[in-house]
Each structure stands twice: as C-alpha cells, then as structure tokens.
Write a protein that holds these residues in place. Structure first.
Motif: not given
Length: 272
Positions: A14-36
């Motif tokens: 019932h679930y696949n890649f299209d089933s998911f949407h990731v959301v994230s509040p960001v205050n450190e763009p470099e951390t976002l780039r290296r991690c999530l």
C-alpha cells in the motif's frame, strides 16, 4: 547489518516512495545539506522534501504539512538526521504491517518510552558517540517518542495542538492527544543517524514548552518523556538544567563530532 528483507502475508504493497513527504524546519542550511538532504532517496528525488525557514514552532510545520501536502504519510525530521539507503523502502513495509496490526495508529518514531519507563527502539546519536536505546524487532507501543523523526498519517492532524510552543515536547503531546482519543503510537525498528549536537541548555524554549505541557496535562501527571518527565513540581527539570550547564565544561570525549560525515557513520554501522 543492512536492513533485512521483510516477509509479508500479502503481495500487495500500500505504501511506496510516493506515499512519503519529508518536512523539516531549518535554521542551519549547511547541516541540512550534510545530513537530511544528503539522504540517498531524498538526494535522488525519489522522496519529496519541503524545508521551512523561520518556522514559529514545530507544530506549525507539522500542521501545515498534514493539511496541505498530498502525500498520505508526513515524515517530520530534524535537519541533522541522515536516513540511509533503504530506509524508505523498509518503512513502507513496516507501515503496511502496522496497518494490519493497528489500523488507527497515530504516530511512529524511531525510539520511544512507555509508561513503565522502558525504552523501545534505537537511534545513533553523534553527541553521545553511540547508538542509544534498546533494540526492538517490531512495533512497540510508547507514551513518548524522540522527535528527531516522527511519522504521521494525514488523520493525525486531529491530534496536533497548534498552541504547543517552540520546538520541544510536541511529539509527547501528539502521542498523549492520540492516546486520549483511543489511538496508539509506536516505535519501529529503524536505522537512522541523528547527527546531534550535545544538549547545552534546558532553559529557554524547552522550559517554556515543559511548563505548557505540565499545565495542559496536569490531571494526568506524571507523564514520561525521553529527557525530563512532566511532573507537577519540575524538580528533575531544575536538576537537569544545572547538570546541562556543568556538562558544557566537561564534554564527553569520543571520536565523533559535527565534522564527521554522517554517511560515514551509517557505513560504519552497516546501515548502508
């Protein structure tokens, strides 16, 4: 060890890649780039991601995503979380199985704690330099979760209190709101890297959220959390705030830090 293959009663997913949407509040763009954002299925575009700058609170991000994004499953993740290759495929299998066991489930996390103070699930924590928690082999009902990553179906908008301030204890609140409505939240076995920094303060936003939760749930206290329990008189919060200040001068020594590539940690752990 990589994710093991999962056996299912039925061949229909019932679930696949299209089933998911990731959301994230960001205050450190470099951390976002290296991690999530570096998580393979996000970097490749197979799983969609929405980032929010200058969000007023975590619940504002979560509520907006549940209301306005089309995906049936919203994954709220901290910017410093890395999701190894295979994470979303395994999550799809796990949620299919969870739908069979508990069709009205409210929230899923990687690590949580039940009312008897038992931990369920594991997360790599860079600030600790190790995997923390207790391993599980399937869903475990919990009373709170670590908010580094929470998985929510669209129906769980009903359990989101838009008044929870700042970016702390909102996961506990969603779990408790759902519990009051008769819905259960779970920890699932996941392999994720939380590239966290050491906690240096439990004042500010944390103390404000803690007070809000104590007042809101005063008729049901104490309530367990993964950091400081909610109690009528916050003795443990005061004690742990002092401890957090002291630990700033005596940091834990290990071979991991913010300069460590979270992908190399995932590979070292055998996650990918």
């Amino acid at each position: 060890m990589k994710y093991p293959p999962l056996r299912r009663k039925h061949n229909v997913m019932h679930y696949n890649f299209d089933s998911f949407h990731v959301v994230s509040p960001v205050n450190e763009p470099e951390t976002l780039r290296r991690c999530l954002a570096a998580s393979p299925d996000i970097a490749s575009g197979r799983v969609r991601i929405t980032t929010v700058d200058s969000a007023p609170s975590a619940v504002a991000v979560i509520a907006d995503a549940l209301q306005n994004l089309e995906a049936p499953i919203i994954i709220y993740a901290h910017q410093d979380v890395y999701l190894p290759s295979g994470f979303f495929e395994t999550l799809a299998h796990q949620l299919d199985a969870l739908d069979e066991r508990a069709p009205g489930w409210a929230l899923v996390g990687a690590i949580g704690r039940d009312s008897a103070q038992n931990d369920h699930g594991e997360v790599w924590s860079t600030d600790r330099g190790k995997v923390v928690g207790k391993p599980i082999v399937g869903p475990a009902a919990v009373d709170c979760v670590d908010e580094c990553l929470i998985v929510l179906p669209k129906r769980s908008l009903a359990y989101v209190d838009a008044n929870v301030p700042h970016f702390h204890l909102y996961g506990v609140d969603i779990v408790q709101n759902a519990k009051e409505a008769g819905a259960t939240s779970f920890a699932l076995p996941m392999q994720i890297v939380h590239h966290a920094k050491p906690i240096t303060s439990l004042a500010g936003g944390y103390a404000t959220a803690h007070k809000y939760m104590r007042l809101k749930w005063r008729s049901r206290l104490p309530i367990t959390t993964l950091i400081v329990p909610l109690e009528r008189t916050p003795w443990k919060l005061w004690k742990m705030r002092v401890g957090a200040r002291i630990r700033r001068f005596f940091p834990v020594r290990h071979g991991y830090g913010q300069s460590t590539d979270p992908r190399s940690i995932a590979q070292e752990l055998g996650y990918e």
